[in-house]
Write a protein that holds these residues in place. Structure first.
Motif, short mmCIF file in Angstrom:
data_model
loop_
_atom_site.label_atom_id
_atom_site.label_comp_id
_atom_site.label_asym_id
_atom_site.label_seq_id
_atom_site.Cartn_x
_atom_site.Cartn_y
_atom_site.Cartn_z
N GLY A 100 40.97 -17.82 34.79
CA GLY A 100 39.77 -17.04 35.05
C GLY A 100 38.57 -17.57 34.29
O GLY A 100 37.42 -17.44 34.74
N LEU A 101 38.81 -18.17 33.13
CA LEU A 101 37.73 -18.77 32.35
C LEU A 101 37.07 -19.91 33.11
O LEU A 101 35.85 -20.04 33.12
CB LEU A 101 38.27 -19.31 31.01
N SER A 102 37.89 -20.74 33.74
CA SER A 102 37.37 -21.94 34.39
C SER A 102 36.61 -21.64 35.68
O SER A 102 35.84 -22.49 36.15
CB SER A 102 38.52 -22.91 34.69
N VAL A 103 36.81 -20.46 36.25
CA VAL A 103 36.11 -20.11 37.51
C VAL A 103 35.06 -19.02 37.29
O VAL A 103 34.56 -18.43 38.25
CB VAL A 103 37.11 -19.68 38.60
N GLY A 104 34.75 -18.76 36.03
CA GLY A 104 33.70 -17.79 35.74
C GLY A 104 34.01 -16.37 36.15
O GLY A 104 33.11 -15.58 36.43
N GLY A 105 35.31 -16.04 36.21
CA GLY A 105 35.69 -14.68 36.56
C GLY A 105 35.57 -14.35 38.03
O GLY A 105 35.60 -13.18 38.41
N ASP A 106 35.47 -15.37 38.90
CA ASP A 106 35.39 -15.16 40.35
C ASP A 106 36.81 -14.99 40.91
O ASP A 106 37.62 -15.92 40.86
CB ASP A 106 34.70 -16.36 41.00
N THR A 107 37.11 -13.82 41.45
CA THR A 107 38.47 -13.50 41.90
C THR A 107 38.93 -14.43 43.03
O THR A 107 40.07 -14.92 43.01
CB THR A 107 38.56 -12.04 42.36
N GLU A 108 38.08 -14.67 44.01
CA GLU A 108 38.45 -15.52 45.14
C GLU A 108 38.71 -16.95 44.68
O GLU A 108 39.68 -17.59 45.12
CB GLU A 108 37.36 -15.50 46.21
N LYS A 109 37.86 -17.46 43.80
CA LYS A 109 38.06 -18.81 43.27
C LYS A 109 39.32 -18.88 42.43
O LYS A 109 40.02 -19.90 42.42
CB LYS A 109 36.85 -19.25 42.46
N LEU A 110 39.61 -17.81 41.71
CA LEU A 110 40.82 -17.77 40.89
C LEU A 110 42.06 -17.88 41.77
O LEU A 110 42.97 -18.67 41.49
CB LEU A 110 40.86 -16.47 40.08
N LEU A 111 42.10 -17.11 42.85
CA LEU A 111 43.26 -17.13 43.75
C LEU A 111 43.45 -18.50 44.39
O LEU A 111 44.58 -18.92 44.67
CB LEU A 111 43.09 -16.07 44.83
N ARG A 140 41.29 -7.94 40.34
CA ARG A 140 39.91 -8.26 40.00
C ARG A 140 39.88 -9.18 38.79
O ARG A 140 40.85 -9.27 38.02
CB ARG A 140 39.11 -6.98 39.70
N ALA A 141 38.76 -9.86 38.62
CA ALA A 141 38.54 -10.74 37.49
C ALA A 141 37.05 -10.73 37.17
O ALA A 141 36.21 -10.48 38.04
CB ALA A 141 39.02 -12.15 37.79
N ALA A 142 36.73 -11.01 35.92
CA ALA A 142 35.32 -11.06 35.50
C ALA A 142 35.23 -11.90 34.24
O ALA A 142 36.22 -12.10 33.53
CB ALA A 142 34.78 -9.65 35.25
N ALA A 143 34.02 -12.39 33.97
CA ALA A 143 33.82 -13.21 32.77
C ALA A 143 32.51 -12.83 32.10
O ALA A 143 31.61 -12.26 32.72
CB ALA A 143 33.82 -14.69 33.14
N LEU A 144 32.42 -13.17 30.82
CA LEU A 144 31.24 -12.87 30.01
C LEU A 144 31.00 -14.05 29.08
O LEU A 144 31.94 -14.55 28.46
CB LEU A 144 31.48 -11.59 29.21
N SER A 145 29.74 -14.51 29.00
CA SER A 145 29.41 -15.67 28.15
C SER A 145 28.20 -15.37 27.28
O SER A 145 27.29 -14.63 27.68
CB SER A 145 29.11 -16.90 29.01
N VAL A 146 28.18 -15.96 26.09
CA VAL A 146 27.03 -15.89 25.20
C VAL A 146 26.81 -17.26 24.56
O VAL A 146 27.75 -18.01 24.35
CB VAL A 146 27.20 -14.83 24.08
N ASN A 147 25.54 -17.55 24.24
CA ASN A 147 25.22 -18.80 23.56
C ASN A 147 23.84 -18.68 22.92
O ASN A 147 22.85 -18.54 23.65
CB ASN A 147 25.24 -19.97 24.54
N PRO A 148 23.78 -18.69 21.60
CA PRO A 148 24.89 -18.77 20.64
C PRO A 148 25.52 -17.40 20.41
O PRO A 148 24.93 -16.38 20.78
CB PRO A 148 24.20 -19.27 19.38
N GLY A 149 26.67 -17.38 19.80
CA GLY A 149 27.33 -16.13 19.49
C GLY A 149 28.81 -16.17 19.78
O GLY A 149 29.40 -17.24 19.90
N VAL A 150 29.41 -14.98 19.91
CA VAL A 150 30.85 -14.90 20.17
C VAL A 150 31.13 -13.85 21.24
O VAL A 150 30.36 -12.91 21.43
CB VAL A 150 31.65 -14.52 18.89
N VAL A 151 32.22 -14.07 21.94
CA VAL A 151 32.78 -13.04 22.83
C VAL A 151 34.04 -12.54 22.14
O VAL A 151 35.01 -13.28 21.98
CB VAL A 151 33.11 -13.59 24.22
N ALA A 152 33.99 -11.30 21.68
CA ALA A 152 35.12 -10.69 20.98
C ALA A 152 36.00 -9.95 21.98
O ALA A 152 35.53 -9.53 23.04
CB ALA A 152 34.63 -9.74 19.90
N THR A 153 37.27 -9.79 21.63
CA THR A 153 38.23 -9.14 22.54
C THR A 153 39.01 -8.06 21.83
O THR A 153 39.14 -8.04 20.60
CB THR A 153 39.23 -10.17 23.10
#
Length: 307
Positions: A100-111, A140-153
């Protein structure tokens, strides 16, 4: 006709996870050829899986993956919690989150992406359905990006590392120390898991959601019999409370029970010596929004018996 031995049936069953009689029938159809028997089972299994597509898959797991300022969430549903505890299912969800990271959280692309070699995620899921014998879906799938900074989980009710019933991503944009940001982000993610905000702030609440709440509050206020100008003030007061309870930055931080999340971020900026901005969040809870059919056990047995 080929001689089908118990050992052959066991070997096929170990390889495919299919039922004993299915394996025996497959070997019979394939005249004892193991590879042909596997193909036969896959064909029958996939047809069986397609039949199961109407069944409600409201259990499952949320997978979380992060890398270099980007995080992804993927929800994969199953019909029962028993399957959600299956190691193969867990492995599939974990790998799906990573992809999911490599497709930016796009569900169709992930499948459509490659799971292993030329086999796609969608095909891998179909094979898993055939093997386990239960309907599953990448919901479903989704992604979140920041720059600079962190994505915490944060993962709640974890079944394994980065897998659980609730998954949360928090994006903190800042040039402050990444370790300090990650620690703050995890606390905020824990808050989100518990408080389930619907938006970052009142400006981010969908217009139809706000309008529906306002209409409900107005109708309630009119029942008091007060004049329209008083009703308007009552509605505004209730809307303010709604935003405080529903919007992340306005919510009271569950960690200390008194500070608004927006103030927590403001304080962090001072403490870390760099501006910190909470730019977004994602929260997935397994099965949320899915209508789960409640069936009477006796009726279910009668249905299976054809009565």
């Amino acid at each position: 006709m080929a001689n089908i031995t118990a050992a052959m049936v066991k070997e096929l069953r170990d390889m495919t996870g299919a039922g004993m009689m299915d394996c025996k029938n497959a070997l019979g159809e394939a005249a004892g050829d193991m590879e042909a028997a596997i193909d036969w089972l896959r064909t029958k299994g996939l047809a069986k899986a397609a039949k199961k597509a109407g069944r409600v898959a409201a259990e499952g797991l949320v997978g979380v993956a992060v890398d270099a300022g980007t995080g992804a969430l993927v929800e994969v549903n199953s019909e029962t919690d028993f399957v959600a505890r299956n190691d193969e299912f867990k492995g599939f969800v974990k790998r799906a989150a990573e992809l999911g990271l490599s497709v930016g959280g796009d569900t169709e692309k992930l499948l459509a992406s490659s799971y292993e070699g030329e086999v796609t995620v969608a095909d891998t899921l179909k094979t898993l359905i055939a093997k386990i014998g239960e309907n599953m879906s990448v919901r479903r799938a989704a992604a979140l990006s920041v720059n600079p900074g962190v994505v915490a989980t944060y993962v709640h009710n974890a079944a394994a590392p980065e897998l659980g019933k609730i998954g949360v991503l928090v994006g903190l944009q800042s040039e402050a120390d990444p370790a300090a940001l990650a620690a703050l982000g995890k606390q905020i993610a824990m808050h989100i898991a518990a408080a389930a905000p619907i938006a970052l702030s009142s400006d981010h609440v969908p217009a139809d959601v706000a309008a529906r709440e306002r209409a409900i509050f107005a109708e309630q206020a009119r029942e008091s019999g007060k004049p329209e100008n008083i009703i308007e003030k009552m509605v505004e007061g209730r809307m303010k409370k709604f935003f405080q309870e529903s919007c992340l930055l306005d919510q009271v931080f569950v960690i200390d029970g008194e500070t608004r999340v927006g103030k927590v971020i403001e304080n962090a900026s001072k403490d870390l010596g760099k501006p910190v901005e909470l730019v977004g969040f994602l929260r997935y809870g397994v099965g949320e929004g899915i209508d789960k059919k409640e069936a009477d056990f006796a009726d279910e047995v009668k249905s299976m018996a054809g009565n």
